[in-house]
Write an enzyme that holds these catalytic residues in place. Structure first.
Site, short mmCIF file in Angstrom:
data_model
loop_
_atom_site.label_atom_id
_atom_site.label_comp_id
_atom_site.label_asym_id
_atom_site.label_seq_id
_atom_site.Cartn_x
_atom_site.Cartn_y
_atom_site.Cartn_z
N CYS A 130 0.83 -1.22 0.00
CA CYS A 130 0.00 0.00 0.00
C CYS A 130 0.85 1.26 0.00
CB CYS A 130 -1.03 0.02 1.13
SG CYS A 130 -0.35 0.17 2.77
N HIS A 142 -0.94 1.72 7.73
CA HIS A 142 -1.63 1.60 6.45
C HIS A 142 -1.68 2.94 5.75
CE1 HIS A 142 -4.12 -0.25 3.49
NE2 HIS A 142 -5.13 0.56 3.71
#
Lengths: 592, 178
Positions: A206, A539
């Site tokens: 990510c 994240h």
């Protein structure tokens, strides 16, 4: 301090500055005397410390006194430019300066503040401004400084390409026929913007997806690739790679198995493939596998299946694009101009660094290219972290009246970080800089500014805090406010320099008549990369602004969000694009 | 000891006050003169816009903190903007461009790492692959070329997590099954 007033005046604008018209008395004075009196004043301009404030003294030890009342301790003493008589002006008390103007024949209205070197009209009872006077002051200030510019990349070449007017173009009949025979229009069934497509997470990727989403929607970069400026088929063909898979399949690579790489590594080609795929109209999430593969070959030290940093990836990626294009076509390698490759054309700006010796005033200037700006968060929230500069008493930089909104509310702001980035910083006793003039290490003052703004500004927030006591690092989750519209004018070299010399009317570094700075200091936010979680386990998500609508790109998931979500998010990298793009005359070769 | 205007201050104190007053007046004029110049020359920042942006951000944070809001930022996704759903681990299948095997998207990176001979584990075992020749720079140096003022040490980095719902944390390096 309200800035409302100025925006309604129709003054001549010179590089975002207003040049106020003279009052009738000043105009009269100029008409009668020209700029001679100002130049004559130059002998009386005393600048202390070197490069600092200018005062008017007929001889260095003069103590000015008001001719009418004999006072020397008045905060405002004015010397008449016609007869050199000194008068005080101390409202609400009597103004001997005004009295002097009325009692003398016409022509004695204009005076100069002996302590501040500011022109005053005694009839209007107001401070007035004159370009020639300011030039004289700046020249005397700079005469006290010696300076040197180190680094051959002095951006003179920036001025060679003049600005040209935008010429709209539409395809003619032949163009249309050519387009129609060679292609078919893409369908966009929904109202949703083109190019909006999720990216599959390939395993801890990510960090890569978040940056790719921002780049896929970076307007100049997007336009470059969608205009076929880097055609992956042509690039491979040119590099003598025979490729049986050239039919637009995602996995363009070698046909045979084990690591026998005929395909020449080209991140720009992989980007081109990605743009094609993402803007194709297919909304199924795209897997940037080939890109990952190529990037890992380019940045083999970063090639591992583990959590990584998005900013590091961003830098590495731009470098990868630069590396490949650089070998073609004898392009200049230096990135400051942005003529080397599209990555630098879009992101590269030039930073100016001034280091001034606090003893003799010698200033050493360097210019360095940069593709982004990494900013520190303030050390503690709400703390006024302005360093007190003894060098310049003009504590402007936007904080002259303490009205910096961020500091009032105790919230960290992006502009606050930029203020800190461009503030004069004292290099203390343990960081002495070698002064060429003094020939010895001296305490110095360092100041950064932006000499040339890139088309796209990427701000990276250093959300890392290292505690030397506990010998560990932690992430700084503190909220940072960032604007949707950003004016970079206060951080330009011209502004910073002008401020350093008392905000005089004078063309400073970066002020060009064909002002490429004019109106291109305004930026609009279009992408925000956010990070949630801890230093080693978190994240990344990217928010994109398309047609003033915000979308959240969380790997494969693209959803629409309200702008409030974005404003409240924890920004890690913010991408701003220039509101207005200007075109410069191209040189004879094809412009990349 | 007392002067004609004495109001409990000694002449010494009066004199000090007087000097202080003069200095203060002078400083006030300094600031006024600078502000006047900045305003007249149009060099002042557009504080109204800046304050407006700040106000909008404050408002936004209040709304985001309000639990009654849909909490878009952290809620689990049902469908995306195109009406699609996606599994926690991307299940698209394609060929590895290094070895030709069919790999599932969500497991591609760990596969590629071994396949290319990269990463800690692979390096410990295998011999170096030919791509090691491309090893151009160590951590930190590209950053110093392009952004000389940023801290480029490898400790100044934020790592990313594994796929899935935003806000959840995964432990370092492993891809966990939901």
């Amino acid at each position: 301090m309200s800035s409302k007033i100025n925006h309604h005046h129709h003054h001549h604008r010179f590089n975002t500055q207003i040049f106020p018209p003279p009052c009738p008395h000043l105009a009269e004075f100029r008409a009668r005397n020209g700029s001679k009196p100002f130049r004559a004043l130059q002998d009386c301009l005393r600048v202390k410390p070197p490069g600092g404030r200018a005062a008017i003294r007929r001889d260095p030890s003069e103590v000015p006194r008001c001719g009418a009342c004999g006072e020397s301790a008045r905060p405002r003493l004015y010397a008449c430019l016609a007869c050199a008589a000194i008068s005080c002006h101390a409202p609400p008390g009597p103004s001997h300066a005004a009295a002097h103007a009325t009692s003398m024949p016409p022509g004695h209205e204009i005076a100069v503040d002996v302590d501040r070197a500011e022109i005053f009209c005694c009839a209007c009872r107001d401070q007035v401004y004159d370009r020639d006077f300011d030039a004289a002051v700046v020249l005397s200030q700079t005469a006290t400084l010696k300076s040197a510019t180190i680094q051959s990349a002095k951006p003179e070449n920036l001025r060679k390409r003049r600005r040209v007017d935008y010429r709209p173009w539409s395809p003619d009949i032949r163009d249309r026929v050519l387009m129609e025979t060679g292609s078919s229009p893409l369908e966009n069934g929904s109202d949703l913007p083109r190019g909006l497509r999720g990216l599959n997470n390939l395993g801890n990727t990510c960090f890569m997806n978040s940056v790719l989403q921002a780049l896929l929607h970076t307007p100049p970069l997007r336009n470059y690739f969608l205009s076929d400026r880097h055609n992956r088929y042509y690039c491979k063909k040119k590099n003598g790679v025979s490729n049986s898979n050239a039919g637009g399949k995602r996995n363009v690579g070698t046909a045979d198995g084990h690591g026998n790489k005929n395909a020449r590594l080209c991140l720009a080609c992989d980007m081109d493939a990605m743009f094609s795929a993402v803007f194709s109209g297919d909304r199924k999430p795209y897997s940037p596998a080939k890109f990952l593969y190529s990037w890992w070959q380019h940045a083999s030290n970063l090639a591992s299946y583990e959590q990584q940093d998005a900013h590091e990836f961003f830098i590495s990626m731009l470098d990868g694009i630069h590396e490949n294009v650089e070998k073609d076509r004898h392009k200049p390698h230096s990135q400051g101009h942005g003529d080397c490759c599209i990555a630098h054309r879009v992101f590269s700006g030039i930073l100016r660094s001034d280091v001034m010796c606090m003893t003799c005033g010698f200033t050493s200037t360097t210019y360095d290219p940069c593709v982004d700006i990494s900013l520190d968060l303030e050390p503690h929230q709400g703390g006024s972290s302005k360093s007190v500069s003894t060098k310049t008493h003009h504590s402007c930089n936007g904080e002259v009246d303490g009205m910096n909104p961020g500091q009032n509310c105790g919230i960290s702001t992006l502009m606050g970080c930029l203020d800190r980035f461009t503030r004069p910083e004292r290099l203390g006793a343990d960081q002495k800089f070698f002064c060429q003039q003094c020939q010895v290490r001296q305490e110095s003052l360092k100041q950064m500014s932006i000499r040339k703004l890139p088309l796209v500004s990427c701000f990276h927030i250093k959300r890392f805090e290292h505690s030397s006591i506990r010998k560990m690092s932690r992430k700084v989750d503190r909220y940072l406010q960032f604007p949707f519209s950003l004016d970079m004018t206060p951080y330009l070299s011209s502004s910073i320099l002008r401020n350093r010399f008392g905000n005089r009317i004078f063309p400073f570094d970066g002020d060009e008549p064909d002002a490429s700075n004019e109106m291109s200091s305004e930026f609009e936010l279009f992408a925000v990369v956010t990070h949630t979680g801890k230093l080693d386990a978190g994240h990344y998500v990217t928010y994109l602004r398309l047609s003033n609508q915000w979308y959240k790109c969380d790997d494969a998931w693209v959803t629409q969000v309200n702008e409030n979500i974005v404003r409240a998010a924890q920004g890690y990298m913010m991408f701003y694009v220039q509101k207005m793009l200007y075109y410069k005359a191209s040189e004879n070769r094809a412009v990349s | 000891m007392s002067g004609p205007n004495d109001d409990n201050m000694s002449p010494h104190t009066q004199l000090s006050s007087h000097f202080f007053g003069d200095l203060l007046d002078s400083i006030i004029v300094d600031v006024a003169s600078e502000c006047h110049r900045i305003a007249k020359l149009g060099l002042d920042r557009n504080l109204e816009e800046e304050e407006e942006e700040l106000r909008l951000s404050t408002q936004a944070r209040v709304r985001a903190a309000d639990p009654s809001n849909s909490g878009e930022a952290n809620s689990k996704y049902v469908v995306d903007i195109f009406g699609q759903t996606h599994p926690p681990v991307a299940n698209e299948i394609f060929e590895c461009m290094n070895c030709g095997r069919s790999i599932m998207a969500g497991r591609f990176a760990p596969h590629l790492e071994k396949c290319m001979g990269k990463g800690r584990k692979a390096r410990l075992k295998a011999t170096r692959s030919s791509t090691a020749a491309q090893n151009r720079y160590s951590r930190g140096s590209p950053v110093s070329t392009y952004s000389p003022y940023s801290n480029s040490s490898s400790t100044n980095r934020l790592s990313n997590g594994t796929p899935g719902v935003a806000g959840e944390e995964y432990s370092n390096g492993t891809l966990e099954e939901p």
